[in-house]
Design a protein around this motif. Structure first.
Motif, PDB file in Angstrom:
ATOM      1  N   HIS A 267      40.279  45.249  52.451  1.00  0.00           N
ATOM      2  CA  HIS A 267      41.729  44.278  53.838  1.00  0.00           C
ATOM      3  C   HIS A 267      42.345  42.659  53.469  1.00  0.00           C
ATOM      4  O   HIS A 267      43.070  42.569  52.866  1.00  0.00           O
ATOM      5  CB  HIS A 267      41.242  44.164  55.090  1.00  0.00           C
ATOM      6  CG  HIS A 267      42.171  44.311  56.505  1.00  0.00           C
ATOM      7  ND1 HIS A 267      42.810  44.934  57.016  1.00  0.00           N
ATOM      8  CD2 HIS A 267      43.001  43.140  55.969  1.00  0.00           C
ATOM      9  CE1 HIS A 267      43.609  44.134  58.302  1.00  0.00           C
ATOM     10  NE2 HIS A 267      43.523  42.974  57.021  1.00  0.00           N
ATOM     11  N   LEU A 268      40.751  42.335  53.094  1.00  0.00           N
ATOM     12  CA  LEU A 268      41.262  40.188  53.298  1.00  0.00           C
ATOM     13  C   LEU A 268      41.786  40.221  51.918  1.00  0.00           C
ATOM     14  O   LEU A 268      42.542  39.308  51.281  1.00  0.00           O
ATOM     15  CB  LEU A 268      39.920  39.905  53.508  1.00  0.00           C
ATOM     16  CG  LEU A 268      39.713  39.619  55.473  1.00  0.00           C
ATOM     17  CD1 LEU A 268      38.621  38.951  55.422  1.00  0.00           C
ATOM     18  CD2 LEU A 268      41.304  39.283  55.914  1.00  0.00           C
ATOM     19  N   GLY A 269      40.449  41.095  51.320  1.00  0.00           N
ATOM     20  CA  GLY A 269      41.243  40.648  49.852  1.00  0.00           C
ATOM     21  C   GLY A 269      42.362  41.163  48.659  1.00  0.00           C
ATOM     22  O   GLY A 269      42.676  40.925  48.115  1.00  0.00           O
ATOM     23  N   ALA A 270      42.461  42.198  49.502  1.00  0.00           N
ATOM     24  CA  ALA A 270      44.233  42.924  49.221  1.00  0.00           C
ATOM     25  C   ALA A 270      45.463  42.300  49.090  1.00  0.00           C
ATOM     26  O   ALA A 270      46.380  42.465  47.631  1.00  0.00           O
ATOM     27  CB  ALA A 270      44.537  44.233  50.313  1.00  0.00           C
ATOM     28  N   PHE A 271      45.038  40.760  49.685  1.00  0.00           N
ATOM     29  CA  PHE A 271      46.543  39.916  49.449  1.00  0.00           C
ATOM     30  C   PHE A 271      46.061  38.763  48.711  1.00  0.00           C
ATOM     31  O   PHE A 271      47.325  38.103  49.044  1.00  0.00           O
ATOM     32  CB  PHE A 271      46.705  39.378  51.043  1.00  0.00           C
ATOM     33  CG  PHE A 271      46.830  40.350  52.087  1.00  0.00           C
ATOM     34  CD1 PHE A 271      48.048  40.459  52.715  1.00  0.00           C
ATOM     35  CD2 PHE A 271      46.008  40.636  53.542  1.00  0.00           C
ATOM     36  CE1 PHE A 271      48.524  41.206  53.539  1.00  0.00           C
ATOM     37  CE2 PHE A 271      46.621  41.954  54.508  1.00  0.00           C
ATOM     38  CZ  PHE A 271      47.999  41.841  54.379  1.00  0.00           C
ATOM     39  N   ALA A 272      44.991  38.904  48.046  1.00  0.00           N
ATOM     40  CA  ALA A 272      45.257  38.007  46.819  1.00  0.00           C
ATOM     41  C   ALA A 272      45.550  38.638  46.211  1.00  0.00           C
ATOM     42  O   ALA A 272      45.293  39.842  45.214  1.00  0.00           O
ATOM     43  CB  ALA A 272      43.427  37.679  46.679  1.00  0.00           C
ATOM     44  N   LEU A 273      46.783  38.261  45.455  1.00  0.00           N
ATOM     45  CA  LEU A 273      47.361  38.507  44.601  1.00  0.00           C
ATOM     46  C   LEU A 273      46.692  37.326  43.333  1.00  0.00           C
ATOM     47  O   LEU A 273      47.369  36.540  42.874  1.00  0.00           O
ATOM     48  CB  LEU A 273      48.994  38.230  44.924  1.00  0.00           C
ATOM     49  CG  LEU A 273      49.105  38.719  46.090  1.00  0.00           C
ATOM     50  CD1 LEU A 273      50.670  38.255  46.285  1.00  0.00           C
ATOM     51  CD2 LEU A 273      48.779  39.838  45.845  1.00  0.00           C
ATOM     52  N   PRO A 274      47.162  38.388  41.950  1.00  0.00           N
ATOM     53  CA  PRO A 274      46.901  37.708  40.714  1.00  0.00           C
ATOM     54  C   PRO A 274      48.415  36.735  40.402  1.00  0.00           C
ATOM     55  O   PRO A 274      49.900  37.147  41.124  1.00  0.00           O
ATOM     56  CB  PRO A 274      47.148  38.725  39.729  1.00  0.00           C
ATOM     57  CG  PRO A 274      47.219  40.316  40.350  1.00  0.00           C
ATOM     58  CD  PRO A 274      47.478  39.903  41.312  1.00  0.00           C
ATOM     59  N   PRO A 275      48.063  36.053  39.777  1.00  0.00           N
ATOM     60  CA  PRO A 275      49.766  35.439  39.300  1.00  0.00           C
ATOM     61  C   PRO A 275      50.768  36.201  38.568  1.00  0.00           C
ATOM     62  O   PRO A 275      52.622  35.611  39.817  1.00  0.00           O
ATOM     63  CB  PRO A 275      49.442  34.016  38.479  1.00  0.00           C
ATOM     64  CG  PRO A 275      47.577  33.653  38.667  1.00  0.00           C
ATOM     65  CD  PRO A 275      47.943  35.124  39.054  1.00  0.00           C
ATOM     66  N   TYR A 276      51.296  37.040  38.325  1.00  0.00           N
ATOM     67  CA  TYR A 276      52.345  37.516  38.154  1.00  0.00           C
ATOM     68  C   TYR A 276      52.843  37.913  39.378  1.00  0.00           C
ATOM     69  O   TYR A 276      54.345  38.767  39.383  1.00  0.00           O
ATOM     70  CB  TYR A 276      52.355  38.366  36.885  1.00  0.00           C
ATOM     71  CG  TYR A 276      51.240  40.405  37.018  1.00  0.00           C
ATOM     72  CD1 TYR A 276      52.221  40.977  36.848  1.00  0.00           C
ATOM     73  CD2 TYR A 276      50.389  39.807  37.458  1.00  0.00           C
ATOM     74  CE1 TYR A 276      52.119  42.453  37.232  1.00  0.00           C
ATOM     75  CE2 TYR A 276      49.695  41.232  37.726  1.00  0.00           C
ATOM     76  CZ  TYR A 276      50.737  42.322  37.529  1.00  0.00           C
ATOM     77  OH  TYR A 276      49.723  43.463  38.184  1.00  0.00           O
ATOM     78  N   ILE A 277      52.236  38.673  39.830  1.00  0.00           N
ATOM     79  CA  ILE A 277      53.221  39.003  41.170  1.00  0.00           C
ATOM     80  C   ILE A 277      53.251  38.366  42.363  1.00  0.00           C
ATOM     81  O   ILE A 277      54.321  38.428  42.510  1.00  0.00           O
ATOM     82  CB  ILE A 277      51.981  40.429  41.654  1.00  0.00           C
ATOM     83  CG1 ILE A 277      50.968  41.756  41.036  1.00  0.00           C
ATOM     84  CG2 ILE A 277      51.955  40.608  43.178  1.00  0.00           C
ATOM     85  CD1 ILE A 277      50.447  42.789  41.066  1.00  0.00           C
TER      86      ILE A 277
END
Length: 284
Positions: A267-277
């Motif tokens: 849940h928490l990790g899903a909001f960590a976005l790679p820079p291109y996104i």
């Protein structure tokens, strides 16, 4: 018919699934429906030539669009689902004992009837649950006219083509906000960012005009090839994305739900976005 189903949703990219057996095919008032069996993915449902769900990996998509916002909110009682005629989203939502009513608005009654007959592995007994209210109507019109309020709205739409196109407009999102109770959450499916960047950027741009807290989160669903899938997030409660892991763990444990993809850490990790996104999400 070819022994391969080829999806050509994207201009420069196509994917394929081997058809072991065609189980059902029909054209309704709204769309062309095809169900076939694949050795790896089980039963595969397609609408207008685009894969919608498969028995093998539907749990990823449905768990992340249902459990994540319900557990982030912490007090969801009334849920509105726009689309989702296969019943998988409804089935996941109803696993939460706190939900007292789930209203599903689906434009195509034939998809729901089909799911009850052919996709019980996905919808289970969700349509027979007394907390379910099924409304056969246009989701755009429903949110514009209803006087009801919901703690969570899940937009489980097709891609922005055909009947699903209107569910990606600022007008629709504004009407969804009108239907939310205080602190309510809106979540949406927004495709594969690597191939559908404009779809994600536009949705988040509209969200920023309407809500205090907007974001997207990710999950990897094998059926939706081309990279991770993005889900839109919008709410006026700015605290809900910063909940500590311990809070989410307590809520998850209290819900007593068995999952195959969702966990509080995911849940928490899903909001960590790679820079291109992240760049797409912040694009003006």
């Amino acid at each position: 018919m070819s022994d391969w189903f080829r999806e050509t949703l994207h201009r420069d990219y196509e994917s394929g699934l081997r058809i072991e057996e065609v189980l059902f095919e029909a054209k309704s008032e709204h769309q062309h429906l095809l169900l076939f069996r694949n050795a790896t993915f089980g039963r595969v449902l397609t609408l207008d030539g685009v894969v919608q769900t498969t028995e093998a990996d539907e749990f990823i998509y449905h768990e992340m669009l249902a459990h994540l916002p319900i557990l982030a909110h912490g007090g969801v009682e009334r849920v509105l689902i726009i689309g989702g005629g296969d019943g998988g989203m409804l089935e996941e939502v109803l696993k939460h004992r706190c939900v007292v009513q789930a209203v599903q608005v689906e434009i195509d009654a034939s998809v729901v009837d089909f799911a009850k007959t052919h996709l019980r592995a996905i919808c289970g007994q969700a349509y027979e649950d007394p907390r379910t209210e099924l409304v056969i109507a246009d989701g755009l019109k429903y949110v514009a006219e209803t006087e009801r309020r919901f703690d969570l709205i899940i937009v489980d739409s097709t891609d922005p083509i055909g009947p699903g196109e209107v569910l990606f407009t600022e007008r629709f999102y504004a009407d969804c906000k009108r239907c939310l109770s205080d602190g309510g959450i809106l979540v949406t499916q927004n495709g594969v960012p690597f191939l559908q960047a404009d779809e994600l950027s536009q949705t988040l741009r509209f969200f920023r005009r309407l809500f205090a807290d907007t974001a997207c989160y990710l999950a990897t669903v094998p059926t939706y090839a081309g990279g991770p899938m993005a889900f839109g997030w919008a709410t006026d409660d700015t605290s809900l994305r910063s909940l500590p892991l311990e809070t989410l763990q307590a809520r998850f444990s209290g819900a007593g739900i068995a999952t195959r993809y969702y966990t509080p850490a995911v849940h928490l990790g899903a909001f960590a976005l790679p820079p291109y996104i992240a760049e797409m999400v912040s694009r003006p």
